[in-house]
Design a protein around this motif. Structure first.
Motif, PDB file in Angstrom:
ATOM      1  N   ILE A 123     -21.223 -41.656 -44.218  1.00  0.00           N
ATOM      2  CA  ILE A 123     -21.407 -42.387 -45.466  1.00  0.00           C
ATOM      3  C   ILE A 123     -22.360 -43.553 -45.295  1.00  0.00           C
ATOM      4  N   ALA A 124     -22.081 -44.414 -44.358  1.00  0.00           N
ATOM      5  CA  ALA A 124     -22.864 -45.638 -44.235  1.00  0.00           C
ATOM      6  C   ALA A 124     -23.772 -45.638 -43.024  1.00  0.00           C
ATOM      7  N   ASP A 163     -19.730 -40.482 -52.324  1.00  0.00           N
ATOM      8  CA  ASP A 163     -18.639 -40.660 -53.278  1.00  0.00           C
ATOM      9  C   ASP A 163     -17.428 -41.299 -52.610  1.00  0.00           C
ATOM     10  N   GLY A 164     -17.649 -41.901 -51.452  1.00  0.00           N
ATOM     11  CA  GLY A 164     -16.561 -42.527 -50.711  1.00  0.00           C
ATOM     12  C   GLY A 164     -15.864 -41.590 -49.749  1.00  0.00           C
ATOM     13  N   GLN A 165     -16.085 -40.301 -49.915  1.00  0.00           N
ATOM     14  CA  GLN A 165     -15.457 -39.310 -49.045  1.00  0.00           C
ATOM     15  C   GLN A 165     -16.484 -38.524 -48.246  1.00  0.00           C
ATOM     16  N   VAL A 188     -17.177 -55.468 -44.269  1.00  0.00           N
ATOM     17  CA  VAL A 188     -18.477 -54.848 -43.996  1.00  0.00           C
ATOM     18  C   VAL A 188     -19.191 -54.535 -45.301  1.00  0.00           C
ATOM     19  N   ARG A 189     -18.444 -54.046 -46.289  1.00  0.00           N
ATOM     20  CA  ARG A 189     -19.063 -53.716 -47.576  1.00  0.00           C
ATOM     21  C   ARG A 189     -19.703 -54.954 -48.213  1.00  0.00           C
ATOM     22  N   GLU A 190     -19.004 -56.080 -48.207  1.00  0.00           N
ATOM     23  CA  GLU A 190     -19.541 -57.296 -48.823  1.00  0.00           C
ATOM     24  C   GLU A 190     -20.738 -57.817 -48.046  1.00  0.00           C
ATOM     25  N   PHE A 233     -16.453 -46.731 -55.463  1.00  0.00           N
ATOM     26  CA  PHE A 233     -15.666 -45.800 -54.666  1.00  0.00           C
ATOM     27  C   PHE A 233     -14.733 -46.530 -53.715  1.00  0.00           C
ATOM     28  N   GLN A 234     -13.619 -45.901 -53.429  1.00  0.00           N
ATOM     29  CA  GLN A 234     -12.702 -46.366 -52.393  1.00  0.00           C
ATOM     30  C   GLN A 234     -12.973 -45.537 -51.150  1.00  0.00           C
ATOM     31  N   PHE A 235     -13.511 -46.168 -50.131  1.00  0.00           N
ATOM     32  CA  PHE A 235     -13.897 -45.418 -48.934  1.00  0.00           C
ATOM     33  C   PHE A 235     -12.673 -45.101 -48.084  1.00  0.00           C
ATOM     34  N   ASN A 236     -12.663 -43.918 -47.551  1.00  0.00           N
ATOM     35  CA  ASN A 236     -11.537 -43.412 -46.769  1.00  0.00           C
ATOM     36  C   ASN A 236     -11.421 -44.177 -45.457  1.00  0.00           C
ATOM     37  N   GLY A 237     -10.347 -44.962 -45.326  1.00  0.00           N
ATOM     38  CA  GLY A 237     -10.165 -45.775 -44.134  1.00  0.00           C
ATOM     39  C   GLY A 237      -9.838 -44.990 -42.889  1.00  0.00           C
ATOM     40  N   VAL A 238      -9.377 -43.755 -43.046  1.00  0.00           N
ATOM     41  CA  VAL A 238      -9.073 -42.917 -41.890  1.00  0.00           C
ATOM     42  C   VAL A 238     -10.361 -42.371 -41.284  1.00  0.00           C
ATOM     43  N   ASP A 239     -11.222 -41.832 -42.120  1.00  0.00           N
ATOM     44  CA  ASP A 239     -12.481 -41.272 -41.629  1.00  0.00           C
ATOM     45  C   ASP A 239     -13.514 -42.348 -41.309  1.00  0.00           C
TER      46      ASP A 239
END
Length: 251
Positions: free
Chosen positions: A248-249, A208-210, A131-133, A117-123
């Motif tokens: 999400i995280a 789902d990244g969102q 951070v993900r790595e 997933f591409q996580f929403n950088g705005v939210d």
């Protein structure tokens, strides 16, 4: 191989051209691609010392056996249970055993979801690629710490410590952690961290990244921690919660 090479050279091919056919044969051979062992499907058989050395090394290092393993295999000593146990411990203490840990944890926890997933950088402005790595490494380092210190498996579910570095400490809002090296950090008994379910990577994989998905997180626990299969209905699969910063995280 030599005949193929010499025939090509006799026909006037250059050194590089003459090597194409022999190398193609080698690389297409099952013995080159796989670890081939002699089989006896009717009666079975014990592994030879050389085969045992190869299996042990590729299992724990994902690499060929070193000189010590080969020497023990050559003299037939690797079949001795005491020596085999000591060599297993030696391989696990070697930095190359990280290949085993990372490969095992990645497959066990289905960690490819972390890259789906591409996580929403705005939210979620704080959950960037760095951070993900590091969140991925947290799982590897946590498992390695439990293995090295021979801690019980229930520490994977709930513990009074986490294994993080300064970047993740900042993300988790934990003070007093400096340096990029991963290390054990104590957390209070009532902390939301401590154990796999409180890690950023596991929480991110349950989304789902969102938006977060309690259904998917529950299914993940059933599949990977409780080793039970489940099949959610389409209605259940769509029952996700609205996204919000930290959903999400963060639990």
């Amino acid at each position: 191989m030599g005949r193929h090479y010499q025939t090509a050279r006799d026909q006037g091919q250059s050194l590089t051209e003459a090597l194409v056919s022999p190398l193609s044969i080698v690389m297409a051979s099952p013995s080159f691609v796989y670890q081939v062992e002699q089989s006896n499907p009717e009666n079975g058989r014990d592994l030879s010392p050389d085969e045992l050395a190869v299996r042990l090394s590729y299992f724990l290092w994902s690499a060929p056996p070193d000189e010590e393993l080969l020497r023990l295999a050559e003299f037939g000593r690797l079949s001795d249970p005491a020596i085999l146990a000591s060599q297993t411990e030696r391989l696990l203490q070697d930095p190359r055993s990280s290949a085993f840990i990372e490969g095992f944890v990645h497959q066990w926890l289905q960690m490819e979801r972390l890259d789906m997933f591409q996580f929403n950088g705005v939210d979620f402005p704080n959950f960037d690629n760095a951070v993900r790595e590091n969140a991925r490494q947290e799982l590897f380092q946590t498992f390695a710490y439990l293995l090295e210190n021979e801690l019980p498996l229930d520490k994977l579910l709930k513990s009074d410590f986490i294994v993080i570095n300064d970047l993740l400490a900042g993300y988790y809002e934990i003070e007093g952690v400096e340096g990029h090296e991963f290390r054990k950090v104590s957390v209070p008994q009532n902390s939301l961290r401590g154990g796999l379910l409180g890690t950023a990577a596991v929480l991110a994989m349950g989304s789902d990244g969102q938006r977060s998905s309690p259904v998917e997180r529950g299914a993940w626990v059933l599949r990977h921690l409780l080793t039970r299969s489940t099949s959610a209905s389409p209605t259940e699969r769509s029952s996700t919660q609205p996204a919000g910063r930290g959903n999400i995280a963060c639990p």
